[in-house]
Design a protein around this motif. Structure first.
Motif, mmCIF file in Angstrom:
data_model
loop_
_atom_site.group_PDB
_atom_site.id
_atom_site.type_symbol
_atom_site.label_atom_id
_atom_site.label_comp_id
_atom_site.label_asym_id
_atom_site.label_seq_id
_atom_site.Cartn_x
_atom_site.Cartn_y
_atom_site.Cartn_z
ATOM 1 N N ASP A 163 0.982 -1.203 -0.004
ATOM 2 C CA ASP A 163 0.029 -0.100 -0.017
ATOM 3 C C ASP A 163 0.937 1.253 -0.020
ATOM 4 O O ASP A 163 1.544 1.405 1.050
ATOM 5 N N ASP A 213 0.073 4.215 0.300
ATOM 6 C CA ASP A 213 -0.275 5.417 1.439
ATOM 7 C C ASP A 213 0.642 5.280 2.636
ATOM 8 O O ASP A 213 0.758 6.061 3.379
ATOM 9 N N GLN A 260 3.729 7.328 3.138
ATOM 10 C CA GLN A 260 3.939 8.702 2.975
ATOM 11 C C GLN A 260 3.992 9.336 4.509
ATOM 12 O O GLN A 260 4.605 10.526 4.601
#
Length: 286
Positions: A214, A216, A219
């Motif tokens: 993933d 995300d 980040q």
């Protein structure tokens, strides 16, 4: 001896398991609580380690090649020098027959795998405290053979201790019987680069690979509070490790959950911080 003195005595623990990961997890969990820990990868090494320096407590796996946990326990209990050593079995075998066999072999307690951090710590503390109490009682009885009033006082202290331990263990079990242990390694900046499936599931993912795939999660850090990572670093800077740091984190679906984590830095021989390694368990909602 006062109850507080008995419950605060640290212990020397021998962990016996033929799975290296289990050894490392249990060792890290116990060392963060201040225990001195030795490890043995099989039954023969365990017997040699006990012969060289008897521990205060043994955490013993059952299913091991060549010499299983039952045989190790029976040998120790048959020897006058080691028969009093408290032994807690930790095993994936969870049938009543297996537990009965464990106690018949001489075990004082039994923990089923997958184990839970707070249960392990509660049971270890329970048995070490009882062992310290029994040692204290033996010493006192040698001096107070004819002093019945003082002997009665010791018996009352034992009853108080057992009651207190039972209450403590029950509260601990109620709070953490839903907890699972997540294990991780993260960069000096706080990014996870290695974790087990249990940690991924705490954060709402199916598996560790699902987490790592993933984009995300790479980040930003998962903490709800932006000051949680600074608090993590402050604990490391102040005491050299992180112990029982509680905070809120985001799950994959955007919901939040509460976790407790402990960690320690891994330093190179040159003194450079390589990464942090630690474990996490989810705090169930009451």
């Amino acid at each position: 001896m006062a109850l507080e003195q008995l419950t605060s005595v640290p212990g020397n623990i021998l962990v016996v398991d033929d799975t290296q990961e289990n050894l490392e997890v249990l060792s890290a969990l116990l060392e963060l609580e201040g225990y001195e820990v030795r490890m043995a990868i099989n039954g023969e090494m365990a017997l040699m380690g006990v012969e060289a320096e008897p521990p205060d407590l043994i955490l013993l796996d059952i299913m091991m090649p060549d010499l299983d946990g039952y045989e190790v326990c029976q040998r120790l209990k048959s020897h006058p020098k080691t028969k009093a050593l408290p032994i807690i079995f930790i095993s994936a075998l969870d049938d009543v027959f297996d537990k009965v066999k464990a106690f018949q072999a001489g075990a004082v307690d039994y923990i089923s795998k997958p184990f839970q951090a707070e249960e392990v710590l509660a049971r270890v503390k329970n048995q070490l405290t009882i062992a310290n109490l029994e040692k204290s009682l033996r010493q006192k009885n040698a001096l107070l053979n004819k002093q019945n009033e003082q002997l009665h006082q010791i018996v009352e202290e034992r009853r108080e201790l057992v009651t207190s331990l039972q209450e403590m263990e029950e509260k601990s079990r109620q709070m953490f019987d839903q907890a699972i242990i997540g294990i991780y390694q993260r960069s000096p900046e706080g990014r996870y680069f290695k974790l087990n499936d249990a940690l991924a599931q705490i954060y709402g993912y199916v598996s560790a690979q699902d987490w790592l795939d993933d984009p995300d999660v790479h980040q930003k850090l998962p903490y709800v509070d932006d000051q949680q990572w600074p608090r993590f670093l402050q604990m490391v800077d102040k005491q050299g490790f992180v112990k029982n740091l509680v905070g809120q984190v985001y799950r994959a679906d955007g919901t939040q959950t509460r976790i407790c984590e402990s960690a320690r830095p891994v330093i190179s021989p040159e003194g450079q911080l390589l990464y942090y390694e630690g474990f996490v368990f989810e705090i169930p909602v009451k």
